[in-house]
Write a protein that holds these residues in place. Structure first.
Motif, PDB file in Angstrom:
ATOM      1  N   UNK A 100      22.354  25.931  -9.581  1.00  0.00           N
ATOM      2  CA  UNK A 100      23.040  24.651  -9.390  1.00  0.00           C
ATOM      3  C   UNK A 100      23.552  24.560  -7.957  1.00  0.00           C
ATOM      4  N   UNK A 101      22.930  23.714  -7.126  1.00  0.00           N
ATOM      5  CA  UNK A 101      23.453  23.532  -5.770  1.00  0.00           C
ATOM      6  C   UNK A 101      24.783  22.794  -5.793  1.00  0.00           C
ATOM      7  N   UNK A 102      25.748  23.289  -5.040  1.00  0.00           N
ATOM      8  CA  UNK A 102      27.055  22.634  -4.931  1.00  0.00           C
ATOM      9  C   UNK A 102      26.964  21.620  -3.798  1.00  0.00           C
ATOM     10  N   UNK A 103      26.645  20.405  -4.146  1.00  0.00           N
ATOM     11  CA  UNK A 103      26.406  19.377  -3.129  1.00  0.00           C
ATOM     12  C   UNK A 103      27.690  18.960  -2.423  1.00  0.00           C
ATOM     13  N   UNK A 104      28.841  19.272  -2.997  1.00  0.00           N
ATOM     14  CA  UNK A 104      30.091  19.030  -2.277  1.00  0.00           C
ATOM     15  C   UNK A 104      30.213  19.976  -1.085  1.00  0.00           C
ATOM     16  N   UNK A 105      29.641  21.175  -1.205  1.00  0.00           N
ATOM     17  CA  UNK A 105      29.687  22.152  -0.114  1.00  0.00           C
ATOM     18  C   UNK A 105      28.481  22.035   0.812  1.00  0.00           C
ATOM     19  N   UNK A 106      27.329  21.656   0.255  1.00  0.00           N
ATOM     20  CA  UNK A 106      26.093  21.513   1.050  1.00  0.00           C
ATOM     21  C   UNK A 106      25.491  20.147   0.722  1.00  0.00           C
ATOM     22  N   UNK A 107      26.050  19.068   1.270  1.00  0.00           N
ATOM     23  CA  UNK A 107      25.556  17.732   0.902  1.00  0.00           C
ATOM     24  C   UNK A 107      24.104  17.479   1.292  1.00  0.00           C
ATOM     25  N   UNK A 108      23.614  18.182   2.314  1.00  0.00           N
ATOM     26  CA  UNK A 108      22.234  18.000   2.747  1.00  0.00           C
ATOM     27  C   UNK A 108      21.333  19.125   2.237  1.00  0.00           C
ATOM     28  N   UNK A 109      21.687  19.696   1.102  1.00  0.00           N
ATOM     29  CA  UNK A 109      20.946  20.824   0.534  1.00  0.00           C
ATOM     30  C   UNK A 109      19.458  20.525   0.428  1.00  0.00           C
ATOM     31  N   UNK A 110      19.099  19.426  -0.209  1.00  0.00           N
ATOM     32  CA  UNK A 110      17.694  19.124  -0.457  1.00  0.00           C
ATOM     33  C   UNK A 110      16.945  18.826   0.833  1.00  0.00           C
ATOM     34  N   UNK A 111      17.612  18.213   1.805  1.00  0.00           N
ATOM     35  CA  UNK A 111      16.967  17.955   3.097  1.00  0.00           C
ATOM     36  C   UNK A 111      16.666  19.260   3.825  1.00  0.00           C
ATOM     37  N   UNK A 112      17.620  20.215   3.776  1.00  0.00           N
ATOM     38  CA  UNK A 112      17.401  21.495   4.449  1.00  0.00           C
ATOM     39  C   UNK A 112      16.264  22.267   3.787  1.00  0.00           C
ATOM     40  N   UNK A 113      16.170  22.193   2.478  1.00  0.00           N
ATOM     41  CA  UNK A 113      15.065  22.856   1.774  1.00  0.00           C
ATOM     42  C   UNK A 113      13.726  22.230   2.198  1.00  0.00           C
ATOM     43  N   UNK A 114      13.699  20.916   2.265  1.00  0.00           N
ATOM     44  CA  UNK A 114      12.459  20.226   2.603  1.00  0.00           C
ATOM     45  C   UNK A 114      11.976  20.568   4.010  1.00  0.00           C
ATOM     46  N   UNK A 115      12.921  20.891   4.906  1.00  0.00           N
ATOM     47  CA  UNK A 115      12.557  21.197   6.297  1.00  0.00           C
ATOM     48  C   UNK A 115      12.114  22.640   6.479  1.00  0.00           C
ATOM     49  N   UNK A 116      12.243  23.466   5.450  1.00  0.00           N
ATOM     50  CA  UNK A 116      11.863  24.874   5.551  1.00  0.00           C
ATOM     51  C   UNK A 116      10.683  25.122   4.618  1.00  0.00           C
ATOM     52  N   UNK A 117       9.463  25.151   5.145  1.00  0.00           N
ATOM     53  CA  UNK A 117       8.273  25.167   4.276  1.00  0.00           C
ATOM     54  C   UNK A 117       8.145  26.410   3.398  1.00  0.00           C
ATOM     55  N   UNK A 118       8.826  27.486   3.744  1.00  0.00           N
ATOM     56  CA  UNK A 118       8.712  28.698   2.942  1.00  0.00           C
ATOM     57  C   UNK A 118       9.958  28.964   2.105  1.00  0.00           C
ATOM     58  N   UNK A 119      10.765  27.914   1.899  1.00  0.00           N
ATOM     59  CA  UNK A 119      11.871  27.962   0.949  1.00  0.00           C
ATOM     60  C   UNK A 119      11.551  26.999  -0.184  1.00  0.00           C
ATOM     61  N   UNK A 120      11.817  27.445  -1.406  1.00  0.00           N
ATOM     62  CA  UNK A 120      11.507  26.605  -2.565  1.00  0.00           C
ATOM     63  C   UNK A 120      12.700  26.581  -3.510  1.00  0.00           C
ATOM     64  N   UNK A 121      13.151  25.376  -3.844  1.00  0.00           N
ATOM     65  CA  UNK A 121      14.187  25.231  -4.865  1.00  0.00           C
ATOM     66  C   UNK A 121      13.500  24.898  -6.177  1.00  0.00           C
ATOM     67  N   UNK A 122      13.674  25.776  -7.168  1.00  0.00           N
ATOM     68  CA  UNK A 122      12.945  25.663  -8.428  1.00  0.00           C
ATOM     69  C   UNK A 122      13.799  25.139  -9.565  1.00  0.00           C
ATOM     70  N   UNK A 123      14.991  24.624  -9.239  1.00  0.00           N
ATOM     71  CA  UNK A 123      15.809  23.956 -10.236  1.00  0.00           C
ATOM     72  C   UNK A 123      16.665  24.911 -11.057  1.00  0.00           C
ATOM     73  N   UNK A 124      17.199  24.373 -12.151  1.00  0.00           N
ATOM     74  CA  UNK A 124      18.100  25.128 -13.019  1.00  0.00           C
ATOM     75  C   UNK A 124      17.328  26.164 -13.824  1.00  0.00           C
ATOM     76  N   UNK A 125      18.066  27.076 -14.429  1.00  0.00           N
ATOM     77  CA  UNK A 125      17.438  28.086 -15.270  1.00  0.00           C
ATOM     78  C   UNK A 125      18.322  28.367 -16.474  1.00  0.00           C
ATOM     79  N   UNK A 126      17.697  28.955 -17.476  1.00  0.00           N
ATOM     80  CA  UNK A 126      18.402  29.359 -18.694  1.00  0.00           C
ATOM     81  C   UNK A 126      18.662  30.854 -18.588  1.00  0.00           C
ATOM     82  N   UNK A 127      19.920  31.189 -18.453  1.00  0.00           N
ATOM     83  CA  UNK A 127      20.279  32.601 -18.260  1.00  0.00           C
ATOM     84  C   UNK A 127      19.799  33.475 -19.411  1.00  0.00           C
ATOM     85  N   UNK A 128      19.760  32.934 -20.602  1.00  0.00           N
ATOM     86  CA  UNK A 128      19.411  33.743 -21.771  1.00  0.00           C
ATOM     87  C   UNK A 128      17.932  34.093 -21.821  1.00  0.00           C
TER      88      UNK A 128
END
Length: 404
Positions: A257-285
């Motif tokens: 879960x990205x904390x967008x209050x702390x990193x409001x441009x989270x998704x933009x920064x990911x998009x600008x880094x071709x070898x970084x991938x945000x794969x969304x939420x996960x189920x811990x169990x």
């Protein structure tokens, strides 16, 4: 913007939590009736704490606020009492929600019936728990679960006085990292601090899947996993720069879960880094093994509250990564790095971190990675995974303590 409640509001909370005299002694029965006051019913860590304590519980009621649209109907099979929705990261506004509940504390009376143990997760819930205990469960033990030191506690003398008043009613404190007690609670509260139990954020035995030995092919590409609450902007920038410095040789995977209050441009920064991938939420169990087994390293660095909470905590990802054989990358100077140093494991980075990371990956080869991986495997499993002893020792410590 940080919301700081007026001193008058804080004093009102303090007045509502002044305690009458408690019984001269108490004992924890072998099977305990727990009332658990939590600040976020939607936090998976709440269900994990209940699962940890389950062998020692005859019954439980979970009372708390929520951050999501709806609260779970049950947690670990036990009843949930939803107190309403509050906001993440705003201790002052949460305090106002608690104040409202203090005024209507009698509504909690039916849920306190039979309680022998009350645990309050975080400070604002301790205010509510002390009042509920005074009115409806005077013989119950009261435990304060202190899992973070909010930055407001370091800024506000009034808040520390409120905390001191509440701690006078507490029988035991739980911390998830020694530094919370050593760097804050003991220096601030001294001899008035109740006994402290350390219960680290280890994985539970039931969460650990047994995939056997996972053989990770050496890189490049080297894969780094950063999982959980993604709130550290400096970490994101460091990792993005690292992937640019080693194009195609380092891949960073982020989940949670990205904390967008702390990193409001989270998704933009990911998009600008071709070898970084945000794969969304996960189920811990169900997802942890697949996530960590797919990477060589886990990112265990956090500068969100540098020099304060972030320097003191021992994060979930430290234990998750270690339990699955992913080598932690950590700042050598903070509690996480010091924990790894004591266990002769992990990659310990020094400032300037960008240069330290570059130097490490410039020198990394299959032999170096194998040595780091073997060091993780050599750490005793009980350091990563709760073997049931933490809860047993905690309950035993409560049962042996008497007021006089």
């Amino acid at each position: 913007m940080l919301y700081i409640p007026k001193a008058a509001t804080i004093r009102r909370v303090a007045r509502f939590t002044q305690m009458a005299a408690l019984p001269p002694s108490y004992a924890i029965p072998a099977h305990t009736h727990l009332v658990y006051f939590v600040h976020d019913l939607n936090d998976p860590a709440v269900a994990r704490r209940l699962a940890m304590l389950r062998p020692h519980l005859a019954a439980a009621v979970i009372i708390g606020f929520r951050r999501a649209e709806a609260a779970p109907a049950q947690l670990a099979g036990w009843k949930v009492v939803d107190l309403g929705r509050t906001a993440d990261g705003r201790l002052g506004r949460r305090a106002l929600s608690v104040l409202h509940r203090l005024v209507t504390i009698s509504s909690l009376a039916p849920h306190m019936r039979g309680a022998t143990l009350i645990i309050a997760r975080q400070l604002e819930m301790l205010a509510l728990a002390t009042a509920a205990r005074r009115g409806y469960a005077r013989h119950a033990a009261l435990v304060y679960e202190c899992l973070d030191i909010h930055r407001m506690m370091l800024k506000s003398r009034v808040m520390r006085r409120v905390e001191a008043g509440l701690l006078r009613q507490v029988d035991r404190v739980i911390v998830s990292a020694p530094a919370f007690a050593d760097a804050y609670l003991r220096p601030v509260h001294g001899a008035a601090l109740p006994p402290v139990s350390l219960i680290e954020n280890k994985m539970l035995r039931g969460e650990l899947r047994e995939p056997g030995v996972v053989i990770r092919p050496a890189g490049p590409p080297w894969r780094i996993g950063w999982y959980g609450v993604l709130r550290c902007r400096r970490s994101l920038l460091l990792l993005a720069e690292l992937t640019r410095a080693f194009p195609g040789q380092i891949i960073v995977e982020l989940r949670g879960r990205p904390a967008l209050t702390a990193i409001p441009d989270f998704h933009e920064l990911i998009a600008e880094a071709p070898h970084m991938r945000f794969l969304g939420a996960y189920d811990r169990s169900t997802d942890l093994a697949g996530m960590y087994n797919a990477v060589h390293f886990s990112w265990a660095v956090d500068f969100y509250e540098a020099g304060q909470n972030s320097a003191w905590l021992l994060p979930n990802r430290l234990y998750e990564g270690g339990a699955h054989g992913a080598v932690p990358l950590a700042d050598a100077t903070v509690a996480t790095g010091q924990w790894l140093a004591r266990h002769d494991a992990g990659i310990l980075l020094h400032e300037p971190l960008a240069a330290s990371l570059t130097q490490f990956f410039n020198q990394l080869d299959a032999t170096g990675y194998a040595a780091a991986s073997h060091a993780i495997a050599a750490v005793a499993p009980a350091c990563w995974v709760d073997d049931g002893m933490d809860a047993q020792q905690f309950i035993a410590a409560l049962g042996s303590r008497h007021r006089g």
